[in-house]
Design a protein around this motif. Structure first.
Motif, short mmCIF file in Angstrom:
data_model
loop_
_atom_site.label_atom_id
_atom_site.label_comp_id
_atom_site.label_asym_id
_atom_site.label_seq_id
_atom_site.Cartn_x
_atom_site.Cartn_y
_atom_site.Cartn_z
N ASN A 125 25.26 64.34 -45.06
CA ASN A 125 24.13 64.20 -45.99
C ASN A 125 22.97 63.51 -45.29
O ASN A 125 23.18 62.52 -44.58
CB ASN A 125 24.55 63.33 -47.18
CG ASN A 125 25.65 63.95 -48.01
OD1 ASN A 125 25.57 65.13 -48.34
ND2 ASN A 125 26.68 63.18 -48.32
N TYR A 127 19.40 61.65 -46.19
CA TYR A 127 18.56 61.11 -47.26
C TYR A 127 17.20 60.70 -46.69
O TYR A 127 17.14 59.89 -45.76
CB TYR A 127 19.19 59.86 -47.87
CG TYR A 127 20.53 60.04 -48.52
CD1 TYR A 127 21.69 60.16 -47.77
CD2 TYR A 127 20.64 60.07 -49.90
CE1 TYR A 127 22.94 60.30 -48.37
CE2 TYR A 127 21.89 60.20 -50.52
CZ TYR A 127 23.02 60.32 -49.75
OH TYR A 127 24.25 60.46 -50.35
N HIS A 136 29.08 61.75 -59.32
CA HIS A 136 29.90 62.96 -59.29
C HIS A 136 31.29 62.59 -58.77
O HIS A 136 31.49 61.49 -58.26
CB HIS A 136 29.27 64.01 -58.35
CG HIS A 136 29.24 63.54 -56.93
ND1 HIS A 136 28.29 62.65 -56.45
CD2 HIS A 136 30.07 63.79 -55.89
CE1 HIS A 136 28.52 62.40 -55.18
NE2 HIS A 136 29.60 63.06 -54.81
N HIS A 192 31.19 58.62 -58.11
CA HIS A 192 30.40 57.85 -57.14
C HIS A 192 29.04 58.53 -56.94
O HIS A 192 28.88 59.70 -57.30
CB HIS A 192 31.16 57.71 -55.81
CG HIS A 192 31.54 59.04 -55.22
ND1 HIS A 192 32.64 59.77 -55.65
CD2 HIS A 192 30.96 59.79 -54.25
CE1 HIS A 192 32.72 60.89 -54.96
NE2 HIS A 192 31.70 60.93 -54.11
N ARG A 209 18.47 58.00 -43.92
CA ARG A 209 19.87 57.57 -44.00
C ARG A 209 20.73 58.83 -43.83
O ARG A 209 20.39 59.89 -44.36
CB ARG A 209 20.17 56.95 -45.36
CG ARG A 209 21.64 56.70 -45.58
CD ARG A 209 21.92 55.99 -46.90
NE ARG A 209 23.30 55.57 -46.96
CZ ARG A 209 24.27 56.24 -47.58
NH1 ARG A 209 23.99 57.37 -48.22
NH2 ARG A 209 25.50 55.79 -47.57
N ARG A 215 36.64 64.96 -45.63
CA ARG A 215 37.58 65.38 -46.68
C ARG A 215 38.66 66.29 -46.10
O ARG A 215 38.42 66.93 -45.08
CB ARG A 215 36.85 66.23 -47.74
CG ARG A 215 35.79 65.51 -48.53
CD ARG A 215 34.45 66.20 -48.41
NE ARG A 215 33.42 65.48 -49.15
CZ ARG A 215 32.69 66.04 -50.11
NH1 ARG A 215 32.85 67.30 -50.42
NH2 ARG A 215 31.79 65.33 -50.75
#
Ligand SMILES: O=C(O)CCC(=O)C(=O)O
Length: 218
Positions: A125, A127, A136, A192, A209, A215
């Protein structure tokens, strides 16, 4: 106004392990030594499978930009949330997971009490200031026995760690560069999210970020 952040800012001393909930741990500064190498790998991965702003099944464009590495990658469009073996935007397989990612995720999981962790996907991710991730649960994985390992790099953020029901008030957890959160076992399906990231400048990541979320999807 943008602020300059010290390279090794942390809240609790690096190396501490804070319990967040049963099966959920915050490992302060666990990724600090590896951080520069992880950021270089992110750049390499993004040169093959670029960051993109995915569209939710409801038609909203997500503010966080995403890419993946591993045997599969997490993807979303009007057809739904899912894992794919091929990056739908490039038509090629997602970039392989670097050995350094695999080792780091394995070691973090082990430090949190989850042995033999072997993730098959790392969602990355990105940011920009102002972007956020709404509450979610990670529920697209077939095997939910394995934990989620989440590595924070670059600008700080406030992580929301909620309960097993959406209405449960989330705890606000400040995260800085190098922090790792692991949640599994009875906490695996907790809600979270991330509050809007504040403007700033990080010496290694610039005005951004990054978050690596490992996972076991299949
Ligand atoms: O950016 C973070 O710290 C959390 C990322 C996350 O919740 C996710 O990718 O599912």
């Amino acid at each position: 106004m943008a602020v300059s952040l010290p390279l090794f800012e942390s809240i609790a001393p690096t190396g501490t392990r804070e319990p967040l909930a049963p099966g959920a741990w915050l490992l302060r500064g666990f990724a600090l030594d590896a951080a520069a190498g992880l950021l270089a790998e992110i750049e390499r991965i993004a040169s093959s499978s670029p960051f993109r702003n995915l569209v939710t099944p409801g038609g909203k464009t997500m503010s966080v930009a995403m890419t993946n590495c591993g045997a599969v990658g997490w993807f979303s469009d009007r057809r739904g949330y899912r894992y794919t073996e091929i990056d739908p935007e490039t038509g090629r397989p997602w970039p392989a997971m670097p050995g350094s990612f695999m080792k780091h995720a394995h070691d973090a999981a082990s430090a949190a009490g989850f042995e033999n962790y072997a993730p098959d996907v790392c969602l990355i991710n990105r940011y920009e200031p102002g972007t956020r991730l709404t509450l979610h649960r990670d529920h697209d994985e077939r095997d939910r026995r394995a934990p989620i390992v989440s590595v924070s790099l670059g600008l700080p953020a406030t992580f929301l760690f909620g309960g097993l029901a959406r209405k449960d008030a989330p705890r606000r957890v400040p995260l800085v560069h190098g922090d790792v959160v692991v949640w599994g076992g009875p906490s695996r399906m907790r809600y979270h999210g991330v509050l809007p990231v504040k403007a700033g400048e990080h010496p290694l990541a610039g005005a951004r970020r990054y978050n690596l979320t490992f996972r076991v999807a299949r």
